[in-house]
Design an enzyme around this catalytic site. Structure first.
Site, short mmCIF file in Angstrom:
data_model
loop_
_atom_site.label_atom_id
_atom_site.label_comp_id
_atom_site.label_asym_id
_atom_site.label_seq_id
_atom_site.Cartn_x
_atom_site.Cartn_y
_atom_site.Cartn_z
N ARG A 234 -51.18 71.15 17.17
CA ARG A 234 -49.99 72.01 17.29
C ARG A 234 -48.79 71.23 16.77
NH1 ARG A 234 -52.75 75.71 17.25
NH2 ARG A 234 -53.25 77.19 18.88
N GLU A 263 -43.60 76.72 13.11
CA GLU A 263 -44.63 77.73 13.37
C GLU A 263 -44.51 78.27 14.79
OE1 GLU A 263 -49.45 77.76 12.94
OE2 GLU A 263 -48.34 75.93 12.69
N HIS A 295 -52.03 76.15 8.39
CA HIS A 295 -52.80 76.46 9.60
C HIS A 295 -54.13 77.15 9.23
CE1 HIS A 295 -52.46 77.25 14.16
NE2 HIS A 295 -53.71 77.01 13.81
P1 NAD Z 1 -60.17 71.13 24.19
O1 NAD Z 1 -59.53 71.80 25.35
O2 NAD Z 1 -61.65 71.14 24.07
O3 NAD Z 1 -59.70 69.58 24.16
C1 NAD Z 1 -58.39 69.15 24.36
C2 NAD Z 1 -58.44 67.73 24.91
O4 NAD Z 1 -57.12 67.24 24.99
C3 NAD Z 1 -59.05 67.65 26.32
O5 NAD Z 1 -60.07 66.67 26.38
C4 NAD Z 1 -57.85 67.25 27.19
O6 NAD Z 1 -58.21 66.45 28.32
C5 NAD Z 1 -57.02 66.48 26.19
N1 NAD Z 1 -55.64 66.29 26.60
C6 NAD Z 1 -54.88 67.07 27.41
N2 NAD Z 1 -53.67 66.51 27.60
C7 NAD Z 1 -53.67 65.34 26.89
C8 NAD Z 1 -52.72 64.31 26.70
N3 NAD Z 1 -51.52 64.35 27.29
N4 NAD Z 1 -53.06 63.28 25.91
C9 NAD Z 1 -54.28 63.19 25.34
N5 NAD Z 1 -55.23 64.14 25.50
C10 NAD Z 1 -54.92 65.19 26.26
O7 NAD Z 1 -59.49 71.74 22.90
P2 NAD Z 1 -60.07 71.78 21.42
O8 NAD Z 1 -60.90 72.99 21.24
O9 NAD Z 1 -60.63 70.45 21.09
O10 NAD Z 1 -58.72 72.03 20.60
C11 NAD Z 1 -57.72 71.01 20.49
C12 NAD Z 1 -56.48 71.61 19.87
O11 NAD Z 1 -56.76 72.02 18.52
C13 NAD Z 1 -56.03 72.92 20.54
O12 NAD Z 1 -55.19 72.65 21.62
C14 NAD Z 1 -55.34 73.66 19.44
O13 NAD Z 1 -53.97 73.39 19.55
C15 NAD Z 1 -55.86 73.04 18.16
N6 NAD Z 1 -56.57 74.00 17.28
C16 NAD Z 1 -56.18 74.06 15.97
C17 NAD Z 1 -56.81 74.93 15.08
C18 NAD Z 1 -56.42 74.99 13.63
O14 NAD Z 1 -56.80 75.93 12.93
N7 NAD Z 1 -55.69 74.02 13.11
C19 NAD Z 1 -57.86 75.75 15.55
C20 NAD Z 1 -58.24 75.65 16.89
C21 NAD Z 1 -57.60 74.77 17.75
#
Ligand code: NAD
Length: 321
Positions: A234, A263, A295
């Site tokens: 994000r 965004e 994105h």
């Molecule tokens: P997920 O929930 O499986 O994993 C997120 C991880 O971040 C968890 O292990 C959590 O404990 C950790 N976390 C929370 N707070 C934290 C902090 N302060 N410091 C470090 N780690 C922390 O999520 P995911 O499916 O792996 O997705 C991750 C991110 O990817 C989403 O939040 C979303 O913003 C982004 N995303 C982007 C796209 C894209 O098209 N670019 C698509 C899907 C998701």
């Protein structure tokens, strides 16, 4: 079931039609976002299919209920755009796609790393003009480099697995340690240690009040000179104005982003019609060592298949009670 589908993206129409086997659901595609001006289009539909940029607040729920809508099918994981309490009160069910191809986003992060490092974008632009000079295209080996992964959830783990294949040393920071990573030689560290030791830092944590501007001036100061930073999570995880200063000082050597702060401000608009006007983002694009994509990390055939089949199955399950 009659489904009112809100999207201006041609890939949505293509994949949902492809997986709507035997025309089980009666899909009507409205090439607009759901908003107060378009909500009347839902009249007579039992289901609506929306994305995270379609704002469904309490007022919208009221109208949807009056129009006979019984289920809101989200074709994404996040549901912060829906007033769940209001939906519950009106007995409207909300369903979503909890996970779709973490590999898609992880591989996009790797694509940003490889393109920036080996300067593929610059090389291609030169070759297109008939210029085969390789001056100033020197990259670095990924082998044995230290990669810092912030957030080891679904996408972070997929990213670690790919980077292990390059022979990188991986260190990670996450308040919750994932099972099985230590056994692969990945070490969890403090955030400060990760910032100090990494040659490449890749963000895979969610945006929360705690992680907003996680990478700011203070964090950049702790990093190695010439560090590469990758953000496919994000935009607001990075304080863009501070990143610009760090790029100017060459503290950041490379920056690859699929998401950006602007965004979030525009999140409830149709991003396909979005032309960059934000001055900060334009300044970022001006740096030769910055790579920005729109994105598209999730945008693979496999992820779109997962999104469309899960969403249609969610509607079928609802129909079956
Ligand atoms: P997920 O929930 O499986 O994993 C997120 C991880 O971040 C968890 O292990 C959590 O404990 C950790 N976390 C929370 N707070 C934290 C902090 N302060 N410091 C470090 N780690 C922390 O999520 P995911 O499916 O792996 O997705 C991750 C991110 O990817 C989403 O939040 C979303 O913003 C982004 N995303 C982007 C796209 C894209 O098209 N670019 C698509 C899907 C998701």
């Amino acid at each position: 079931m009659k489904v009112a589908f809100f999207s201006s993206k041609s890939y949505d129409k293509e994949y949902f039609n492809l997986h709507n086997q035997e025309g089980k659901h009666d899909l009507t595609f409205f090439e607009v976002s759901l908003n107060p001006d378009t909500i009347e289009l839902t009249n007579g539909y039992e289901a609506i299919c929306v994305f995270v940029n379609d704002k469904v607040d309490a007022q919208a729920i009221e109208r949807l209920s009056e129009n006979g809508v019984k289920i809101i099918a989200l074709r994404c994981a996040g549901y912060n755009n829906i007033d769940l309490k209001a939906a519950h009160e009106k007995d409207i069910k909300v369903v979503r796609v909890p996970a779709y191809s973490p590999e898609a986003v992880a591989e996009h992060a790797v694509a940003l790393i490889m393109t920036l490092n080996r300067k593929i974008h610059k090389a291609f632009n030169r070759v297109r003009e008939g210029n085969f000079s390789i001056e100033k295209l020197t990259g670095f080996n990924l082998y044995k480099k230290t990669v810092g992964v912030i957030g080891t959830g679904k996408i972070g783990i997929a990213f670690c697995n790919i980077m292990l294949g390059f022979g990188c040393k991986i260190i990670a920071y996450d308040p919750y340690e994932a099972d099985g990573l230590k056994e692969k030689g990945i070490q969890y560290t403090s955030l400060d240690e990760l910032l100090e030791k990494s040659d490449i830092i890749s963000l895979h944590c969610p945006l929360t009040p705690k992680t907003q501007h996680l990478l700011n001036n203070e964090a950049f100061t702790k990093m190695k000179e010439g560090v590469m930073i990758i953000n496919t999570s994000r935009g607001a995880l990075i304080k863009t104005s501070d990143a610009i200063e760090a790029l100017k000082k060459r503290k950041i050597g490379y920056l690859g982003v699929d998401v950006y702060e602007e965004e979030e401000k525009l999140f409830f608009r149709d991003l396909s019609e979005y032309l960059i006007q934000d001055e900060i983002l334009l300044r970022l694009i001006g740096f030769p060592n910055v790579l920005i994509t729109a994105h598209q990390g999730f945008l693979t055939q496999e992820a779109l298949t997962q999104i469309s089949t899960t969403t249609l199955n969610n509607i079928t399950s609802f129909e079956k009670g």
